[in-house]
Enzyme design. Structure first.
Site, short mmCIF file in Angstrom:
data_model
loop_
_atom_site.label_atom_id
_atom_site.label_comp_id
_atom_site.label_asym_id
_atom_site.label_seq_id
_atom_site.Cartn_x
_atom_site.Cartn_y
_atom_site.Cartn_z
N TYR A 142 0.82 -1.21 0.00
CA TYR A 142 0.00 0.00 0.00
C TYR A 142 0.87 1.27 0.00
CZ TYR A 142 -4.67 -1.98 0.85
OH TYR A 142 -5.88 -2.62 0.74
N LYS A 188 3.43 -15.50 2.04
CA LYS A 188 3.62 -16.24 0.77
C LYS A 188 5.14 -16.43 0.61
CE LYS A 188 1.94 -17.78 -3.21
NZ LYS A 188 1.05 -18.93 -3.34
N ASP A 220 -2.80 -18.25 0.10
CA ASP A 220 -3.83 -18.89 -0.73
C ASP A 220 -4.53 -20.00 0.05
OD1 ASP A 220 -1.36 -20.19 -0.77
OD2 ASP A 220 -1.42 -20.72 -2.90
N ASP A 244 -6.28 -7.09 4.11
CA ASP A 244 -7.42 -6.45 3.46
C ASP A 244 -8.33 -7.52 2.86
OD1 ASP A 244 -9.00 -4.34 2.31
OD2 ASP A 244 -8.03 -4.80 0.39
C1 IPM Z 1 -10.36 -1.38 4.08
C2 IPM Z 1 -10.64 -0.73 2.76
C3 IPM Z 1 -9.49 0.23 2.45
C4 IPM Z 1 -8.21 -0.58 2.35
C5 IPM Z 1 -9.69 1.10 1.22
C6 IPM Z 1 -11.00 1.85 1.26
C7 IPM Z 1 -8.55 2.06 1.05
O1 IPM Z 1 -10.81 -1.70 1.77
O2 IPM Z 1 -10.21 -0.65 5.08
O3 IPM Z 1 -10.33 -2.61 4.12
O4 IPM Z 1 -7.92 -1.16 1.30
O5 IPM Z 1 -7.48 -0.63 3.34
MG MG Z 2 -10.87 -3.69 2.52
#
Ligand code: IPM
Ligand code: MG
Length: 369
Positions: A142, A188, A220, A244
């Protein structure tokens, strides 16, 4: 009287309506437990883009930094999808997490027994499941550099430093001690160097927590195991992107994304938000499920303000209302009573108000004493 400052970021879509419900519950908790919650609202997300051209202003960041805790609704929506990448509402969320150092994201998925039939998973599979995803939130792919997009290529970078993996590992092991004493490190490492590194660092920190059982799982396989037999998991410790994805899967243990709260914790700040998004298609129609936001308030009371009884009161109220068969659209099944957001709000408030004043008084004295 104890008092806490809370920055409130309702955001976009259904964010403001579920936040209204959560704040009314918080207000009631304040009265019952004799605590003053000073809530200050700020623009964040698409609504901030509309007013200031950016999703997160310095002023909002500073208000968050000065508060004792933060409540967030949801951000985003089709209106802002055409914004350049770095000005999307979601980028505001990432910047907020980073600026406040909220590295540990806790996403608990536990089934409320009246909802056993609301999930797409079989009742026998999810009965007694209780999974806590501990997702690293301020690093990984990210945030990694270099990143970019041009006509012929899009690229991102996945890396983790020792310090980053160490701090999130401590969070997971400590949390496991308060739960069922098991951590599954998900990665992974058969393919990614960053995951081999992750695995090694988690194992080295585990030496300080030899009373906690640690096992390893490829991501996975973890995705499959979560729908096959979620009961095998207690704490899942994983990197930002895997967390996520896996936490949306664990949401189905609870029956709906609309049931899943979360806490984002750092060494100085804390933020609580539902895992669901802004659901623009139902926003403003009094149809949204406010329970994930309400449960996020319960998490705040427990983790940031050390009020476990207040938080237990909220969870009990949610369970009672579900037990009586009331459901918002996302969790309704035949033989249940479909209700609106505001009726759900009244039911929760009623159940919280019902909790015997003698019990509340005892709890209050135990805090003050
Ligand atoms: C989450 C959401 C966020 C992320 C997005 C909205 C940026 O999906 O909090 O899970 O990917 O972290
Ligand atoms: Mg999310």
């Amino acid at each position: 009287m104890k008092s806490y400052d809370i920055t409130v970021l309702p955001g976009d879509g259904i964010g403001p309506e579920v936040m209204d419900v959560a704040l009314s519950v918080l207000d009631l908790v304040g009265h019952k437990f004799n605590i003053k919650f000073n809530c200050k609202e700020e623009l964040f997300g698409g609504c901030s883009i509309d007013k200031y051209g950016i999703p997160l202003t310095e002023e909002t960041i500073n208000n968050c930094k000065n508060a004792d805790s933060i409540l967030l609704g949801a951000v985003g929506g089709p209106k802002w999808e055409e914004q350049p990448h770095n000005k999307k509402p979601e980028q505001g969320l990432l910047k907020l997490r980073k600026s406040l150092g909220l590295y540990a994201n806790l996403r608990p998925a536990k089934i409320y027994s009246p909802l056993l039939n609301a999930s797409s998973l079989k009742p026998d599979v999810i009965r007694k499941a209780d999974v806590m995803v501990v997702r690293e939130l301020t690093s990984g792919i990210y945030f990694g550099e270099p990143r970019g997009i041009d006509k012929n290529k899009g690229w991102n970078t996945l890396s983790y430093t020792r310090e980053e993996v160490e701090q999130i590992s401590h969070t997971a092991f400590k949390l496991a001690r308060k739960r069922n004493n098991r951590v599954t490190s998900v990665h992974k490492s058969n393919v990614l160097e960053s995951s081999q590194f992750w695995k090694d660092v988690v194992e080295s920190i585990h030496k300080e927590y030899s009373d906690v059982y640690l096992n390893e799982m490829y991501v996975d396989n973890a995705a499959m195991q979560l729908v096959k037999d979620p009961k095998q998991f207690d704490v899942i410790l994983t990197q930002n992107l895997f967390g996520d994805i896996l936490s949306d899967i664990t949401a189905m243990i609870t029956g709906s994304l609309g049931m899943l709260p979360s806490a984002s914790l750092g060494s100085k700040h804390s933020l609580y938000e539902p895992v669901h998004g802004s659901a623009p298609e139902i926003a403003g129609n009094n149809k949204s499920n406010p329970l994930a936001m309400v449960a996020s308030v319960a998490m705040m009371l427990e983790y940031s303000f050390n009020l476990p009884q207040a938080s237990a009161m909220i969870y009990a109220a949610i369970n009672e209302v579900l037990e009586l068969g009331y459901r918002t659209l996302d969790i309704s099944t035949k033989d249940t009573n479909l209700v609106s957001t505001s009726v759900m709000q009244n039911l929760i408030l009623e159940k919280c108000a019902d909790k015997s004043d003698t019990i509340i008084e005892m709890v209050r004295m135990s805090y003050e004493g």
